[in-house]
Design a protein around this motif. Structure first.
Motif, PDB file in Angstrom:
ATOM      1  N   LEU A  63       3.758   0.692   6.965  1.00  0.00           N
ATOM      2  CA  LEU A  63       2.489   1.346   6.663  1.00  0.00           C
ATOM      3  C   LEU A  63       1.374   0.305   6.587  1.00  0.00           C
ATOM      4  O   LEU A  63       1.619  -0.879   6.316  1.00  0.00           O
ATOM      5  N   VAL A  67      -3.165   2.080   2.802  1.00  0.00           N
ATOM      6  CA  VAL A  67      -2.707   3.463   2.640  1.00  0.00           C
ATOM      7  C   VAL A  67      -2.543   3.774   1.159  1.00  0.00           C
ATOM      8  O   VAL A  67      -1.911   3.022   0.418  1.00  0.00           O
ATOM      9  N   THR A  72       0.688   8.069   1.397  1.00  0.00           N
ATOM     10  CA  THR A  72       2.103   7.700   1.566  1.00  0.00           C
ATOM     11  C   THR A  72       3.008   8.910   1.344  1.00  0.00           C
ATOM     12  O   THR A  72       3.982   9.135   2.082  1.00  0.00           O
ATOM     13  N   GLU A  76       5.507  10.701   3.990  1.00  0.00           N
ATOM     14  CA  GLU A  76       6.925  10.947   3.659  1.00  0.00           C
ATOM     15  C   GLU A  76       7.294  12.407   3.906  1.00  0.00           C
ATOM     16  O   GLU A  76       8.364  12.702   4.454  1.00  0.00           O
ATOM     17  N   PHE A  90      12.087   4.988   1.033  1.00  0.00           N
ATOM     18  CA  PHE A  90      10.796   4.307   0.918  1.00  0.00           C
ATOM     19  C   PHE A  90      11.002   2.948   0.262  1.00  0.00           C
ATOM     20  O   PHE A  90      11.698   2.812  -0.754  1.00  0.00           O
ATOM     21  N   SER A  92       8.687  -0.034  -1.261  1.00  0.00           N
ATOM     22  CA  SER A  92       7.326  -0.434  -1.634  1.00  0.00           C
ATOM     23  C   SER A  92       7.093  -1.908  -1.303  1.00  0.00           C
ATOM     24  O   SER A  92       8.033  -2.650  -0.989  1.00  0.00           O
TER      25      SER A  92
END
Length: 299
Positions: A63, A67, A72, A76, A90, A92
């Motif tokens: 990403l 964003v 996000t 998703e 996901f 981070s």
């Protein structure tokens, strides 16, 4: 029933009468089929390895740094609604940094001098089995690249395409070699049957004179050809199995290939049965061609 028994007895008599020729034909056919089998084994194992590697391939959807959390979450939800995706996780920015430091502790100091975390947040995507081919993965990556907020989509495209290309080449080679060597097997069996026909031509002439039908005369030779093809293909499987086990033993003994032997597989039982019947069919085809060339007036 008596006629059928007679036909089988005649076929067996032909085989026993020409034992040397029969053994040479069976051995030659077996080695010919074994050559085809080597390519088939290579194709089967490479394809299995390709499928296994495809299952392990994951697509990284990185990403953009700007964003937001809501964007996000929307990305998703969009990915979860995609039927081509089996699962996604996901990661981070903080988790990506922690993972990097854990996997590459010696190089973690390179990021400390930047003053910020340069690693992007991402989704680790696993595609469904139907979407793991090289073309399908490329199409999905191109589609995912267009999602707003997605910076880059990465997967090991080169490796996937090289492996898929290798499997296609092996498949084409197996087909070409299989056709050529199958024709050679038919020719070998046809020559063997032709020798039997010429050696028994007087007997065939007598059967013609007493009114025996062509089917009655020809069936024993067709059965003989089928037997030669069947024995040749069965013997080729024995040769292949012995060579396969020897190769796997050598691989197991070499420490550098530790664990590779578990990935190698021989033909399943169903495929072995099919190969034996293919040999039987080719044997019949060889006999049929030989009977055609022998002359309509005799057989």
């Amino acid at each position: 029933m008596r006629r059928l028994r007679y036909l089988f007895q005649e076929a067996l008599a032909n085989v026993l009468t020409n034992r040397t020729t029969t053994m040479v034909a069976v051995a030659t056919t077996a080695f010919t089929f074994a050559c085809v089998g080597v390519f088939l084994l290579l194709y089967v194992n490479l394809r299995a390895m390709a499928l296994s590697l495809e299952q392990d391939i994951q697509v990284m959807v990185y990403l953009h740094d700007d964003v937001t959390g809501q964007a996000t979450a929307e990305i998703e939800q969009q990915l979860k609604a995609d039927r081509a995706i089996a699962s996604l996780v996901f990661v981070s920015k903080e988790q990506a940094l922690a993972d990097f430091q854990a996997q590459f502790p010696a190089e973690s100091h390179l990021l400390q001098g930047l003053g910020r975390n340069p690693l992007p947040a991402s989704f680790v995507v696993t595609l469904t089995a139907e979407s793991r081919s090289s073309d399908a993965m490329r199409r999905w990556a191109d589609r995912a690249q267009l999602i707003p907020g997605v910076g880059q989509v990465q997967y090991n495209q080169e490796w996937v395409e090289v492996l898929a290309g290798m499997v296609r080449y092996i498949e084409a080679a197996a087909i070409i070699v299989g056709v050529i060597l199958s024709a050679a097997s038919v020719t070998i069996i046809a020559n063997t049957i032709r020798l039997a026909l010429y050696s028994r031509r007087e007997e065939i002439d007598i059967l013609n004179l007493i009114g025996a039908s062509r089917t009655f005369i020809r069936v024993p030779y067709l059965l003989e050809g089928a037997a030669l093809g069947l024995l040749g293909s069965a013997l080729s499987l024995v040769i292949l199995k012995a060579g396969f086990e020897l190769f796997r033993h050598e691989i197991r003994s070499a420490s550098r290939f530790l664990g590779v032997e578990t990935l190698l597989t021989f033909f399943p039982l169903e495929m072995c049965v099919v190969l034996v019947f293919v040999g039987l069919f080719l044997g019949c085809a060889g006999s049929f061609l030989s009977l055609l060339r022998f002359g309509e007036s005799r057989a």
